[in-house]
Design an enzyme around this catalytic site. Structure first.
Site, short mmCIF file in Angstrom:
data_model
loop_
_atom_site.label_atom_id
_atom_site.label_comp_id
_atom_site.label_asym_id
_atom_site.label_seq_id
_atom_site.Cartn_x
_atom_site.Cartn_y
_atom_site.Cartn_z
CE LYS A 1 -35.07 -53.46 -32.90
NZ LYS A 1 -35.77 -52.16 -32.80
CD1 TRP B 1 -42.66 -59.35 -30.88
CD2 TRP B 1 -41.69 -59.44 -32.89
NE1 TRP B 1 -42.74 -60.65 -31.32
CE2 TRP B 1 -42.16 -60.74 -32.56
CE3 TRP B 1 -41.06 -59.27 -34.12
CZ2 TRP B 1 -42.01 -61.83 -33.41
CZ3 TRP B 1 -40.91 -60.35 -34.97
CH2 TRP B 1 -41.38 -61.63 -34.61
CD GLU C 1 -39.94 -50.10 -39.65
OE1 GLU C 1 -39.51 -49.41 -40.60
OE2 GLU C 1 -39.90 -49.74 -38.47
NE ARG C 2 -33.67 -51.43 -43.45
CZ ARG C 2 -32.49 -51.17 -42.88
NH1 ARG C 2 -32.41 -50.24 -41.95
NH2 ARG C 2 -31.42 -51.83 -43.23
NE ARG D 1 -44.80 -52.45 -36.34
CZ ARG D 1 -44.54 -53.33 -37.31
NH1 ARG D 1 -45.34 -54.38 -37.51
NH2 ARG D 1 -43.48 -53.17 -38.08
N GLY E 1 -39.89 -55.27 -38.58
CA GLY E 1 -40.07 -55.21 -40.02
C GLY E 1 -41.51 -55.42 -40.44
NE ARG F 1 -41.30 -46.42 -34.38
CZ ARG F 1 -40.19 -46.82 -33.79
NH1 ARG F 1 -39.37 -45.94 -33.25
NH2 ARG F 1 -39.91 -48.11 -33.72
CG HIS F 2 -46.13 -48.31 -34.80
ND1 HIS F 2 -45.57 -48.90 -33.68
CD2 HIS F 2 -45.28 -48.56 -35.83
CE1 HIS F 2 -44.44 -49.49 -34.02
NE2 HIS F 2 -44.23 -49.29 -35.32
#
Length: 249
Positions: A98, A14, A87-88, A60, A22, A8-9
């Site tokens: 969030k 963000w 990403e999703r 990213r 996303g 994972r990056h």
């Protein structure tokens, strides 16, 4: 036995601001750059090398891969980019904080949006400038391929064909492959490889910047998997991902 590495990056700007990202094309934070370099060093120290790489079309992940390859003196390797490893797509949640979203909609609802399997967040309107149809990197895709929102199930539906058609044949040919992607595209692939039931996927969190090594047999069934890095740091990083929607204190 074959070996595959998923990464994972590093932390994005963000991620640092705790926003839903996303398909928004944000870059690595300063900490994310450090994490990417650490990943390269961990792979070097463990004796890994690669023949080719796969990544998304989002910077990213791309920059993470660049830093890893630079650290490993492997900048010459071929790199395949695909939107299927993006990403999703978080729909209308993209850009929102969030914790504030959790305070507005409730922890249970946001947990379903973030970690549920078949639940989609609210979709982007077609005229929303954030819609991927306005992004030139997706100009070659038909409108049916461009999501306005996605569940993890939707993400898996685009990741698995890429695995089967583009990555798995290379693995079977003995190529040593590094995939630099995103939390949910990696979750989708892990779910597929490990046959994780739909109702158990909520608990799977992927930390940024720690290589995840898969050892797989000739039929591409996992034998074992493990992270490279300090176990306590990996645990804290994983818990941090899970805790992103906790209410402010």
């Amino acid at each position: 036995m074959y070996t595959l590495v998923l990464l994972r990056h590093g932390e994005s700007t963000w991620n640092k601001e705790n926003r839903f990202t996303g398909w928004t094309d944000v870059d690595l934070s300063k900490d994310g750059i450090v994490e990417a370099g650490r990943s390269g060093r961990l792979l070097n120290e463990a004796g890994f090398t690669f023949d080719l790489c796969h990544t998304s079309v989002l910077r990213r992940a791309i920059r993470t891969l660049w830093i890893v390859l630079d650290t490993m003196d492997l900048m010459y390797l071929p790199v395949h980019h695909s939107w299927r490893l993006n990403e999703r797509h978080y729909g209308a949640l993209q850009g929102l904080d969030k914790r504030e979203t959790t305070e507005k909609y409730g922890k249970e609802q946001v947990l379903l949006w973030r970690r549920g399997y078949a639940v989609r967040p609210p979709a982007l309107a077609e005229e929303d400038p954030r819609h991927p149809r306005f992004d030139p990197r997706y100009a070659g895709l038909g409108p049916d391929a461009l999501p306005a929102t996605e569940s993890l199930e939707d993400t898996l539906a685009r990741v698995v064909p890429y695995w089967k058609n583009s990555i798995a044949p290379e693995v079977k040919a003995g190529k040593r492959i590094l995939i630099a992607a995103h939390g949910n595209s990696i979750r989708a692939l892990v779910k597929y490889l490990d046959h994780i039931p739909d109702n158990e996927i909520t608990g799977l969190n992927i930390p940024t910047g720690f290589p995840l090594v898969y050892e797989i047999d000739k039929d591409l069934h996992p034998i074992r998997h493990y992270y490279l890095g300090d176990p306590d740091e990996i645990r804290r990083a994983t818990e941090s991902v899970a805790d992103q929607t906790s209410a402010r204190k």
